[in-house]
Design a protein around this motif. Structure first.
Motif, PDB file in Angstrom:
ATOM      1  N   HIS A 147       0.839  -1.200   0.000  1.00 10.45           N
ATOM      2  CA  HIS A 147       0.000   0.000   0.000  1.00 10.45           C
ATOM      3  C   HIS A 147       0.878   1.255   0.000  1.00 10.45           C
ATOM      4  N   CYS A 159      -6.169   9.003   2.990  1.00 10.25           N
ATOM      5  CA  CYS A 159      -6.215   7.562   2.786  1.00 10.25           C
ATOM      6  C   CYS A 159      -6.561   6.898   4.106  1.00 10.25           C
ATOM      7  N   HIS A 205      -0.295   1.577   6.527  1.00 12.40           N
ATOM      8  CA  HIS A 205       0.976   1.856   5.859  1.00 12.40           C
ATOM      9  C   HIS A 205       2.134   1.557   6.812  1.00 12.40           C
ATOM     10  N   HIS A 247       1.501   4.590  -2.769  1.00 12.92           N
ATOM     11  CA  HIS A 247       1.629   6.035  -2.525  1.00 12.92           C
ATOM     12  C   HIS A 247       2.895   6.575  -3.198  1.00 12.92           C
TER      13      HIS A 247
HETATM   14 ZN   LIG Z   1      -2.875   4.634   1.628  1.00 13.48          ZN
END
Ligand SMILES: [Zn+2]
Length: 245
Positions: free
Chosen positions: A105, A205, A209, A109
């Motif tokens: 993930h 978001c 992460h 980004h």
């Molecule tokens: Zn994210």
């Protein structure tokens, strides 16, 4: 009953004691609080197991939202035992899987930094992730891999800042996704920031992460597919480019 989603404040929480607040007809379980991430924003929900007081384990096949974002449903695998409402269970997230999803993930980004085009779709996976961009340019995948690995090696901090729904609506420019709805509706929105003072990136978001870019590890762009005149699909995989793994 709303579930307190503790993973929103601590991405590294992998076990937690919680009380069952509801068991649905289809077997889905609600808790007062949880460390299980529920499917949303292109990131699949957590799997793992629940541990009863006597040590019995209940395997979880998936975690998803109920009718609203504050309802989190823990869905047991076929044939698993049903806990009682009021029972205290220990939640155990399948951490190997979740950590891979967190690394992937975060890599998505970083890709949005290297390719600063509007995002039209994304799906995070354990082996491969894909990100679709609204772009017509041809771009060299090895160059994208090199730029991604530079951001990984620079080891930027990754952290969350909370803003209100109103602040997000007042600043639509911070949303990079074109047709993906920003994570509003909870009254507060998590802004995922990369680099000191968001020097590398920040975007709303609700996913999980890693805490610094080095944790992403070796990744590469396996493929860039042309999906229509103005759509490019990037496939990110683990490992260095050229690895057969
Ligand atoms: Zn994210």
């Amino acid at each position: 009953m709303p579930t307190t989603a503790l993973y929103r404040d601590d991405f590294y929480l992998s076990t937690l004691e919680a009380v069952v607040t509801a068991v649905h007809e289809d077997g889905a379980i609600e808790f007062d609080r949880t460390c299980f991430y529920a499917t949303s924003g292109g990131q699949p929900g957590d799997t793992g197991f629940l541990e009863r007081q006597d040590g019995q384990k209940i395997a979880l096949a998936q975690t998803r939202h109920g009718d609203s974002k504050d309802i989190i449903l823990h869905v047991p695998a076929e044939g698993e035992a049903r806990p009682q409402v009021g029972e205290t269970l220990v939640q155990h997230v399948d951490w190997d899987r979740r950590y891979r999803l967190m690394r992937m993930h975060t890599a998505c980004h970083l890709l949005s930094v290297v390719c600063p085009y509007p995002i039209t779709g994304a799906a995070v996976g354990e082996e491969e992730s894909r990100v679709d961009f609204d772009m017509s340019e041809t771009i060299d995948k090895d160059q994208v891999t090199a730029d991604l690995m530079r951001l990984v090696a620079e080891n930027h901090p990754v952290y969350v800042q909370w803003i209100t729904d109103e602040e997000l609506i007042a600043n639509p420019g911070i949303v990079k996704s074109k047709n993906v709805r920003p994570p509003v509706g909870l009254g507060r929105v998590s802004l995922v920031c990369i680099g000191e003072n968001s020097s590398v990136d920040s975007q709303p978001c609700g996913g999980t992460h890693v805490s610094e870019t080095q944790e992403v590890g070796a990744i590469h762009i396996a493929k860039i597919e042309k999906k229509g005149k103005e759509n490019r699909r990037f496939r990110i995989r683990f490992g260095a480019a050229g690895d057969l793994a």
